[in-house]
Design an enzyme around this catalytic site. Sequence first.
Site, PDB file in Angstrom:
ATOM      1  N   TRP A 178       0.802  -1.241   0.000  1.00 54.42           N
ATOM      2  CA  TRP A 178       0.000   0.000   0.000  1.00 54.42           C
ATOM      3  C   TRP A 178       0.830   1.283   0.000  1.00 54.42           C
ATOM      4  CZ3 TRP A 178      -4.896   2.027   0.036  1.00 54.42           C
ATOM      5  CH2 TRP A 178      -5.047   3.309   0.599  1.00 54.42           C
ATOM      6  N   ARG A 221      -1.389  17.555  12.345  1.00 55.95           N
ATOM      7  CA  ARG A 221      -0.472  16.719  11.556  1.00 55.95           C
ATOM      8  C   ARG A 221      -0.046  17.331  10.220  1.00 55.95           C
ATOM      9  NH1 ARG A 221      -5.440  13.767  11.433  1.00 55.95           N
ATOM     10  NH2 ARG A 221      -6.427  13.688   9.376  1.00 55.95           N
ATOM     11  N   GLU A 260      -5.996  18.537   5.875  1.00 59.32           N
ATOM     12  CA  GLU A 260      -4.793  17.701   5.891  1.00 59.32           C
ATOM     13  C   GLU A 260      -3.748  18.266   4.921  1.00 59.32           C
ATOM     14  OE1 GLU A 260      -6.536  13.293   6.805  1.00 59.32           O
ATOM     15  OE2 GLU A 260      -6.615  13.832   4.707  1.00 59.32           O
ATOM     16  N   TRP A 263      -4.528   0.369   3.849  1.00 58.21           N
ATOM     17  CA  TRP A 263      -3.903   1.259   4.822  1.00 58.21           C
ATOM     18  C   TRP A 263      -3.626   0.508   6.118  1.00 58.21           C
ATOM     19  CZ3 TRP A 263      -4.399   3.519   9.628  1.00 58.21           C
ATOM     20  CH2 TRP A 263      -3.631   4.679   9.845  1.00 58.21           C
ATOM     21  N   GLN A 290       3.709   7.619   2.189  1.00 57.79           N
ATOM     22  CA  GLN A 290       2.982   6.868   3.204  1.00 57.79           C
ATOM     23  C   GLN A 290       2.865   5.429   2.697  1.00 57.79           C
ATOM     24  OE1 GLN A 290       1.124   8.242   6.442  1.00 57.79           O
ATOM     25  NE2 GLN A 290       3.219   8.832   6.008  1.00 57.79           N
ATOM     26  N   PHE A 336       3.374   9.353  10.141  1.00 59.39           N
ATOM     27  CA  PHE A 336       2.405   9.960   9.231  1.00 59.39           C
ATOM     28  C   PHE A 336       3.110  10.956   8.303  1.00 59.39           C
ATOM     29  CE2 PHE A 336      -2.236   9.455  10.898  1.00 59.39           C
ATOM     30  CZ  PHE A 336      -2.098   8.085  10.876  1.00 59.39           C
ATOM     31  N   ASN A 378      -0.040   5.734   0.188  1.00 60.17           N
ATOM     32  CA  ASN A 378      -0.871   6.925   0.014  1.00 60.17           C
ATOM     33  C   ASN A 378       0.012   8.160  -0.147  1.00 60.17           C
ATOM     34  OD1 ASN A 378      -1.224   5.986   3.002  1.00 60.17           O
ATOM     35  ND2 ASN A 378      -1.878   8.099   3.211  1.00 60.17           N
ATOM     36  N   ASP A 379      -0.156   9.187   0.659  1.00 59.87           N
ATOM     37  CA  ASP A 379       0.442  10.505   0.386  1.00 59.87           C
ATOM     38  C   ASP A 379       1.925  10.507  -0.007  1.00 59.87           C
ATOM     39  OD1 ASP A 379      -1.874  10.767   1.869  1.00 59.87           O
ATOM     40  OD2 ASP A 379      -1.018  12.107   3.364  1.00 59.87           O
TER      41      ASP A 379
HETATM   42  C1  FRU Z   1      -3.848  12.271   4.158  1.00 57.69           C
HETATM   43  C2  FRU Z   1      -3.558  11.610   5.490  1.00 57.69           C
HETATM   44  C3  FRU Z   1      -2.700  12.521   6.340  1.00 57.69           C
HETATM   45  C4  FRU Z   1      -2.020  11.555   7.267  1.00 57.69           C
HETATM   46  C5  FRU Z   1      -1.805  10.347   6.387  1.00 57.69           C
HETATM   47  C6  FRU Z   1      -1.900   9.049   7.101  1.00 57.69           C
HETATM   48  O1  FRU Z   1      -4.162  11.376   3.150  1.00 57.69           O
HETATM   49  O2  FRU Z   1      -4.774  11.276   6.146  1.00 57.69           O
HETATM   50  O3  FRU Z   1      -3.412  13.538   6.999  1.00 57.69           O
HETATM   51  O4  FRU Z   1      -0.815  12.055   7.783  1.00 57.69           O
HETATM   52  O5  FRU Z   1      -2.784  10.418   5.366  1.00 57.69           O
HETATM   53  O6  FRU Z   1      -1.513   7.999   6.275  1.00 57.69           O
END
Ligand code: FRU
Length: 481
Positions: free
Chosen positions: A19, A149, A201, A46, A38, A78, A21-22
């Site tokens: 996986w 965050r 975010e 996730w 991420q 994060f 993400n960001d």
């Molecule tokens: C945005 C988010 C951030 C956080 C991260 C966690 O997509 O929710 O705010 O730090 O992903 O994976």
Amino acid sequence: TIEKQHHRGTYHFSPKENWMNDPNGMVYFQGEYHLFFQHHPYGTTWGPMHWGHAVSKDLVVWEELPIALGPDEHGMIFSGSAVVDWNNTTGFFDGEPGLVAIFTHHAEAADNKPAVQCQSLAYSRDNGRTWVKYEHNPVLRHESYVDFRDPKVFWHEPSQLWVMVLACGQTVCLYRSPDLKSWTFASEFGKDVGFHNGVWECPDLFPLQVDGNDSGTKWVLLVSIGDDPAFAEGSRTQYFTGDFDGERFKPDRVSRETIRWLDSGRDNYAGVSWSDIPAEDGRRLFIGWMSNWKYANLTPTAGWRGAMTIPREIGLQLRNNETWLTQQPARELLAYRRPRINNSRITAKAAAAVLEDLQLSNYEIRVVLDAANSLDIHVRVGSKEKTVIGYNGSASEVFIDRTQSGVTDFHPDFPGRHTAMIPEQEGTLELRIFVDQASVEVFAGGGQAVLTDLIYPAPASTGLTVFAADDRMIIDSLEVY
Ligand code: FRU
């Protein structure tokens, strides 16, 4: 069962396994663009967050490196940023500049205690290959914010201080520091402006020269807005333009009065810009996570999940005395073009005939047409599916229709038609469309309107064509790479 490389983009970064993400910690240092992300290295959904890591010399070809940061006694890792500490303000480096990552530690709620988010540091003395966590982490905590965050840090030359923009629930807070270790609150932004249906975010704050305005610099604030089940759009990124004096961000009138989105498609989230791009380059380079929290955990890939957008250059444009953001593909992509078709002054009918001979799954199309005209472009066409990209000159609208794009049934809000208004064009309109195994990115009118959408066509859906209401309509230029 889906084969492991199925839907993997050929020119979009995706993790080799599991996986993502960001995008995190994007920084340029000693000839390398760093991209952290991420990452859940033990699953395709996730989970406990790490920072994965990749480097590139040109923003297009990436080499994935070992994981940079993993969970510890303060929690998961994060999102956050990275900077070059040129003057050793931290004291982490002996004379040499080095990399510092500023990220959120997230401790899950446990034993009736709520989740805790705080900001921490790690540094690298070997170009990001290995990282040491700062012994006195965390460096910034808060008594009352639960959502606290995604620190984005930059050096503010006039005040000779580091500035951190941080997401604080429904606002963005700014902090300042001489050394990245001790932080002082400066201001809060967003209480009474912007979109608030969803948690704030991944903010970013940076200055940019306004195009066509020699003396004008404006500041841009990006804020990603989390998914709210009440909105089919899911998670998306809004932006503000205004001024920044080192302490406070002041939005301009259009930013106070309108909500403006970075991308009119559904799949460009949590994107921020690169730090430390050399001054002689001067670009503001951006990459986003090409997904949406609405369905990010459900997309039909196997063994891996998540990809980034193509790298983009952000610009500012003055229109009717208002400042608007533009996004263009990073010019590095031009080096990878291999011309397949290049026609000028061709009718829509002849263009369709030329395209009929092509079978392509990953490519760029560039079309230039009279801005008053309209054209539909069908990509990833198979016997039962197609993705439609359209420009409608009379409605000043660009769209992607992915209702019949392939696999769409993993979430009810996935299929759909997404539109962007485009300011009235003089003369001609240019469309640059990037198609890959699982995505379409449309840049219209020099990046005045941008749409980014995931699609999941079958591998065999490689057809490509154009449609105009009058097939004698002239297309000024049709290029396929
Ligand atoms: C945005 C988010 C951030 C956080 C991260 C966690 O997509 O929710 O705010 O730090 O992903 O994976």
